[in-house]
Every structure is written in C-alpha cells, then in structure tokens.
Design an enzyme around this catalytic site. Structure first.
Site, PDB file in Angstrom:
ATOM      1  N   CYS A 289      -2.870  -2.856   6.133  1.00 38.31           N
ATOM      2  CA  CYS A 289      -3.183  -1.443   6.909  1.00 38.31           C
ATOM      3  C   CYS A 289      -4.535  -1.388   7.024  1.00 38.31           C
ATOM      4  CB  CYS A 289      -3.100  -0.224   5.388  1.00 38.31           C
ATOM      5  SG  CYS A 289      -4.048  -0.681   3.856  1.00 38.31           S
TER       6      CYS A 289
ATOM      7  N   HIS B  98      -5.869  -5.844   3.149  1.00 39.66           N
ATOM      8  CA  HIS B  98      -4.899  -4.749   3.812  1.00 39.66           C
ATOM      9  C   HIS B  98      -4.212  -4.635   4.917  1.00 39.66           C
ATOM     10  CE1 HIS B  98      -5.155  -2.806  -0.846  1.00 39.66           C
ATOM     11  NE2 HIS B  98      -6.511  -3.555  -0.767  1.00 39.66           N
TER      12      HIS B  98
ATOM     13  N   CYS C 232       0.484  -1.243  -0.255  1.00 37.36           N
ATOM     14  CA  CYS C 232      -0.101   0.229   0.212  1.00 37.36           C
ATOM     15  C   CYS C 232       0.773   0.819   0.159  1.00 37.36           C
ATOM     16  CB  CYS C 232      -0.777  -0.237   1.387  1.00 37.36           C
ATOM     17  SG  CYS C 232      -1.439   1.482   1.388  1.00 37.36           S
ATOM     18  N   GLU C 233       0.523   2.202  -1.153  1.00 40.53           N
ATOM     19  CA  GLU C 233       1.420   3.285  -1.077  1.00 40.53           C
ATOM     20  C   GLU C 233       1.279   4.708   0.383  1.00 40.53           C
ATOM     21  OE1 GLU C 233      -0.336   6.190  -4.415  1.00 40.53           O
ATOM     22  OE2 GLU C 233       0.150   5.180  -4.944  1.00 40.53           O
ATOM     23  N   HIS C 234       0.130   4.333   0.925  1.00 40.49           N
ATOM     24  CA  HIS C 234      -0.246   4.858   2.211  1.00 40.49           C
ATOM     25  C   HIS C 234       0.973   4.737   3.312  1.00 40.49           C
ATOM     26  CE1 HIS C 234      -4.140   5.683  -0.587  1.00 40.49           C
ATOM     27  NE2 HIS C 234      -2.796   6.415  -0.794  1.00 40.49           N
ATOM     28  N   HIS C 235       0.889   3.588   3.692  1.00 36.78           N
ATOM     29  CA  HIS C 235       1.093   3.565   4.563  1.00 36.78           C
ATOM     30  C   HIS C 235       2.303   2.081   4.604  1.00 36.78           C
ATOM     31  CE1 HIS C 235      -2.739   3.966   5.943  1.00 36.78           C
ATOM     32  NE2 HIS C 235      -2.043   4.382   6.742  1.00 36.78           N
TER      33      HIS C 235
ATOM     34  N   GLN D 199      -4.747  -1.172  -4.223  1.00 36.18           N
ATOM     35  CA  GLN D 199      -5.526  -1.252  -5.532  1.00 36.18           C
ATOM     36  C   GLN D 199      -6.410  -0.988  -6.489  1.00 36.18           C
ATOM     37  OE1 GLN D 199      -7.199  -4.652  -3.130  1.00 36.18           O
ATOM     38  NE2 GLN D 199      -8.869  -5.155  -4.621  1.00 36.18           N
TER      39      GLN D 199
END
Length: 198
Positions: free
Chosen positions: A158, A156, A87-90, A128
């Site tokens: 996250c 996920h 995941c590019e956010h976490h 995703q």
C-alpha cells in the site's frame, strides 16, 4: 507430569462464503472498469475469492511445550520467520520477516511453533503494529517466559505500489516484554541478535 498441548485455531465463526465472495469480486472488478469477458479474466473473481480466503485462514496447530529441565536461562531466538499479511486499510499485502525470541521460564517451546504463532496472527486483515504486539502478548500469556521480544520488518505494497510509491521502503516494529524490556543488557542482546540496532 506433562502438560497437554494447546490446540490453536482461528476464532470461531462462519467459514468463508466463496460463492458470495466471487460475486462480490466480479462486481468490484466490473465497477472498476475491468471487463471479465476474456478467457483470461473470466475465472478471476473465483481465484480472487479463493486467494483471500486462503490469506485469511490460518492453519490450526498444537502449541507444544516441554519442561525446561536443564534450567536454560538464555535467549531463544528464531530469526527471519517469513511474514505475509494483508493491510486492513487497503487489503493489499505486506510481506517481510519476523524475529521472535523469549527468555525461558519453567517451559520451553517447540521452535517451529514460533513461526506458527506469527502465521496465526498474520492470517487476517492487519496492521503491523498490532501484529507485533499480538504475537508478543500471546507468547507471554501462554508460555509465561521471563521475557519476550518480537521485531517485524515488512514492505507494505500500500506504500510501494500506490500513493507515495516509496519502493524499497520497509517498516520495523517491535514489542518487548518482561526482562527484555526492563533490562538494558538483555534488550541490547536481543536487538543485536536480530540485526536491529536497538
């Protein structure tokens, strides 16, 4: 006349700087209050750097296609292709399966290449939704089939390990192009074969 195979590689750019990544990982762990003094943790920053470098480096492959000499015009579907991305956010992993199908045009694809394409786009920080669309768009562009369908089901970490801690939840995304988007019967067949209620 045969079409030469397309060599698929990751975008060009500098390779990973493992020494800098290891130093940054050590700084991060220390900043989070984790001591690296023990024998067990001393090598962790290097292992982290190598692990992320592996996650973000897809293997090159040849996109092998063949003439559709028999005029096969039914759905070709590979189900349960393993997906692992970050995941590019976490920068936490998400894992699941992809179901990738297409309605052939003039050429058909070597079946293992459907899994290779999923891996290619998953080997980078991702969301995703984008991953699903990238796989479908790329197949449409490279293969020029009559239709493409991609469904990804993933869990996920996250969502499951932090924040809401929704253990056991999964996210489903889909992209349909061409006939699989426009024709209700074809769309229903695709979703039925993937096991998704469309």
């Amino acid at each position: 006349m045969s079409t030469p195979a397309l060599r698929v590689v990751h975008e060009t750019g500098p390779g990973p700087d493992l020494a800098a990544a290891e130093a940054a990982a050590a700084d991060l762990l220390t900043a989070l209050g984790i001591s690296l003094d023990s024998e067990s943790l001393r090598g962790t920053p290097g292992r982290m750097a190598r692990a992320y470098a592996e996650l973000f480096t897809p293997r090159p492959f040849d996109l092998t296609t063949f003439p559709n000499d028999e005029g096969y015009d039914e759905l070709v579907l590979a189900r349960g292709i393993p997906v692992r991305s970050v995941c590019e956010h976490h920068l936490l992993p998400f894992v699941g399966v992809a179901h990738v199908g297409y309605l052939p045009g003039e050429r058909i694809l070597g079946l293992s290449k459907l899994a290779r394409i999923v891996e290619h786009f998953a080997c980078r920080p991702q969301v995703q939704e984008r991953l699903t669309k990238q796989v479908a768009d790329w197949l449409q562009e490279q293969l020029e089939p009559r239709g493409v369908g991609v469904v990804i089901e993933a869990e996920h970490s996250c969502m499951t390990l932090r924040g809401v801690q929704a253990v056991g939840s999964s996210t489903v995304t889909s992209t349909l192009l061409g006939t699989l988007r426009e024709d209700a019967r074809s769309r229903s067949e695709f979703f039925a074969l993937t096991g998704i209620n469309g």
